[in-house]
Motif scaffolding. Structure first.
Motif, PDB file in Angstrom:
ATOM      1  N   ASP A 199      -5.990  -1.802  -4.920  1.00  0.00           N
ATOM      2  CA  ASP A 199      -5.424  -2.304  -3.661  1.00  0.00           C
ATOM      3  C   ASP A 199      -6.398  -3.301  -3.031  1.00  0.00           C
ATOM      4  O   ASP A 199      -7.395  -2.909  -2.441  1.00  0.00           O
ATOM      5  CB  ASP A 199      -5.145  -1.134  -2.709  1.00  0.00           C
ATOM      6  N   GLU A 200      -6.121  -4.565  -3.190  1.00  0.00           N
ATOM      7  CA  GLU A 200      -6.931  -5.665  -2.669  1.00  0.00           C
ATOM      8  C   GLU A 200      -8.413  -5.539  -3.048  1.00  0.00           C
ATOM      9  O   GLU A 200      -9.280  -5.509  -2.179  1.00  0.00           O
ATOM     10  CB  GLU A 200      -6.762  -5.752  -1.150  1.00  0.00           C
TER      11      GLU A 200
ATOM     12  N   GLN B 275      -7.317   0.333  -0.126  1.00  0.00           N
ATOM     13  CA  GLN B 275      -7.459  -0.933   0.600  1.00  0.00           C
ATOM     14  C   GLN B 275      -8.677  -0.877   1.520  1.00  0.00           C
ATOM     15  O   GLN B 275      -9.427  -1.835   1.619  1.00  0.00           O
ATOM     16  CB  GLN B 275      -6.182  -1.203   1.410  1.00  0.00           C
TER      17      GLN B 275
ATOM     18  N   SER C  72       0.838  -1.214   0.000  1.00  0.00           N
ATOM     19  CA  SER C  72       0.000   0.000   0.000  1.00  0.00           C
ATOM     20  C   SER C  72       0.863   1.249   0.000  1.00  0.00           C
ATOM     21  O   SER C  72       0.525   2.252  -0.651  1.00  0.00           O
ATOM     22  CB  SER C  72      -0.919   0.011   1.219  1.00  0.00           C
TER      23      SER C  72
HETATM   24 MG    MG Z   1      -1.922  -2.838   2.171  1.00  0.00          MG
END
Ligand code: MG
Ligand code: ADP
Length: 590
Positions: free
Chosen positions: A513-514, A424, A382
């Motif tokens: 991000d994810e 995220q 991140s």
């Molecule tokens: Mg992360």
């Protein structure tokens, strides 16, 4: 039937108020007039405090600034109150801009304290100035003249105040529904959303501050010329706190809340004195204590104010919003040729104190490819995204985007260059509809500002931006829920919505991000399908994800990180076979 009546409710309310002002006793007309003047101040506070998240303890001083400016212009220079109105609003705007440039940078209680200082300085400044009659005030302020008719009493001025209130509410609502308003509405969650999608958060805060001051000055102008006598008392700290109370009690997130709050607080304050007299006698002043207790109960039971309660009832009877026709924006940025590097990073590094979160990481990502990034929690993925997207500054290393070296990266600049991202931890505006959340992504594709929005000149652009947002919602499968609030979505759908918003910025590089965290298996399959289509269209995608199956299925190349360092980079199968990766990350003993 009920829905149609509710849609007409504002018009009916205006007509009833106008008629009532003709027949009610003078005292009640006077109370209603001051409720409306307070409501005007509160609409400004809704913009500034409720929407943009800046608390002001100095709003009454801006009311006073408007009142005294116009009072001086008309009594000392013999100018028409209409010129006084121009002077009051321009004066307040200029003062607010000056104060705002310094204060809106401050956050939280620092800003509140700064407005408090302004409020107190104004009160004592005016109260000690001979030119303004010190604490005795100024008399002989002329009434406003409309078509040769002098509005001498509150009953006569009622219509003027009503028109001012209707205009303030209409303006505020129009502003909030515009491109600029969407950015303002995102500010309560912080600056991240605004800046990520190319908008200047500080400038928008300043704009809300100035707009609230202008509206307050309009209220002050009305007050001065209706009352025709002013002294510093109604513009002191107590009054500022009252305005804040009204806004919060009514529901600071919505313009209608301002009206409810101003009405309720004013009426309760007036009536309590009469109601409590038989109980405590004429001399004991317990009404403030009772008022405070009442307010605590209301705030305890209705944290977001009273309007959201009424809104639930109203919303259940309102007809659904008309669907927006999807539009594909024609001015979209051309994609770089397939396979050309979009972003190149060499030796990127970021320290947090003694911790090296990203350590000498080099990679590139090309158009039309998905680069997977794997790594355990805390590996620096991140942080790497934040370094690329401008959320954080790098401690070392080089970056270039589409061939251009980037000296200092800012989120706003990267958005305009063509980088877009998701977070995220989903960063959406829960009180805004899905379609408006997505339209925030397209902020930098629009041009219309506050003036165009105020005059209604942004209709064409709005049709395009909202149509574009609808097109993207359709694309990610949320099209039929466009006007639902983002706060009602499941976590999985919030992530999908973030992707739609990121696409609305028309990126050439997309950082995810994810995105699959919290998604069900079928939702993951739909997401994978979408990513494959986006890749085929030439988008470069960097995908951080914990679900290895998901990454291995999609990624053209793979980078593995551990303790901030890149430990493998290249073809997914080779990376999977890498013994270092297996030991460090996959948990398989080589
Ligand atoms: Mg992360
Ligand atoms: P990942 O996304 O791979 O899980 P992060 O990039 O979030 O990892 O974090 C990498 C390291 O940097 C972690 O040790 C984390 O605690 C630290 N870190 C991240 N952000 C900050 C910050 N703002 N201040 C201090 N340390 C941070």
């Amino acid at each position: 039937m009920i829905g149609r009546l509710l849609a007409l409710a504002p018009f009916i309310a205006v007509a009833v108020a106008a008629l009532a002002s003709l027949v009610l006793p003078a005292y009640q007309v006077s109370v209603a007039t001051y409720v409306m003047i307070a409501s005007i101040v509160c609409t400004g506070l809704v913009l500034m405090t409720g929407i943009a998240g800046m608390v002001s303890f100095g709003q009454a001083a801006f009311v006073g600034l408007g009142a005294y400016t116009s009072a001086c212009m008309s009594t000392q220079f013999g100018l028409s109150p209409w010129l006084g109105l121009a002077g009051a609003t321009i004066g307040a705007a200029a003062t607010a801009a000056l104060i705002g440039v310094v204060t809106v940078r401050m956050s939280g209680h620092y800003l509140a304290l700064a407005t408090l200082c302004f409020g107190i300085s104004f009160y004592f400044g005016i109260g000690n100035a001979d030119a303004f009659g010190r604490f005795n005030g100024m008399t002989g302020i002329p009434p406003v003249t409309v078509g040769g008719f002098e509005l001498r009493s509150e009953r006569q001025a009622f219509g003027l105040v009503l028109v001012a209130l209707v205009l303030s509410v209409a303006w505020c609502r129009r502003l909030l529904a515009s491109r600029c308003g969407r950015v303002l509405r995102s500010l309560r969650t912080g600056s991240t959303i605004a800046e990520t999608f190319g908008a200047n958060a500080q400038r928008h805060r300043l704009l809300a501050f100035v707009a609230a001051a202008v509206v307050a000055a309009l209220a002050g102008w009305l007050y001065a010329h209706v009352q025709r006598f002013i002294n510093p008392t109604p513009f002191g700290l107590n009054a500022s706190i009252d305005y804040l109370f009204m806004t919060v009690i009514g529901g600071s997130g919505q313009v209608w809340g301002a009206l409810v709050g101003a009405g309720l607080v004013t009426v309760i304050k007036h009536e309590l004195q009469d109601l409590l007299r038989p109980l405590f006698g004429a001399t004991a002043r317990f009404e403030l204590l009772v008022f405070a207790a009442l307010m605590i109960i209301v705030l305890h039971k209705a944290r977001k104010g009273l309007w959201p309660f009424l809104q639930q009832v109203v919303a259940s009877h309102m007809p659904p919003r008309a669907p927006v026709a999807p539009v594909t924006l024609t001015s979209r940025r051309g994609r770089p040729d397939q396979g050309l590097p979009v972003l190149t990073a060499i030796g990127l590094r970021r320290m947090f104190g003694g911790l090296v979160a990203v350590d000498d990481v080099s990679f590139d990502v090309r158009s039309g490819e998905i680069l997977g990034v794997l790594g355990p929690n805390g590996a620096g993925k991140s942080t790497l995204f934040n370094l690329i997207s401008g959320g954080l500054q790098r401690s070392g290393g080089e970056l270039s985007f589409l061939g251009a070296p980037l000296a200092r990266v800012s989120a706003r600049d990267m958005c305009v260059r063509g980088l877009s991202r998701t977070f995220q931890h989903a960063a959406l505006v829960p009180e805004m509809s899905l379609i408006e959340n997505v339209a925030i992504g397209a902020t930098h594709l629009g041009r219309c500002g506050i003036v165009a929005a105020s005059l209604g000149l942004d209709a064409r652009e709005e049709r395009q931006l909202l149509g574009w947002a609808q097109h993207l919602l359709d694309r990610v499968g949320l099209g039929d829920r466009a006007w639902e609030l983002a706060g009602t979505l499941s976590l999985g759908h919030q992530r999908i919505l973030e992707i739609a918003r990121a696409l609305a910025a028309d990126p050439v590089l997309l950082l995810l991000d994810e995105p699959a965290a919290g998604l069900r298996a079928n939702e993951k399959a739909l997401l994978a399908e979408l990513l494959v289509r986006l890749r085929a269209e030439g988008l470069a995608i960097v995908l951080v994800e914990h679900d290895m199956e998901f990454v291995f299925r999609l990624a053209d190349r793979l980078m593995v990180m551990n303790f901030g360092r890149r430990i493998a980079f290249g073809d997914p199968e080779e990376v999977r076979a890498d013994t270092g990766v297996q030991e460090a990350y996959l948990g398989v003993a080589a």
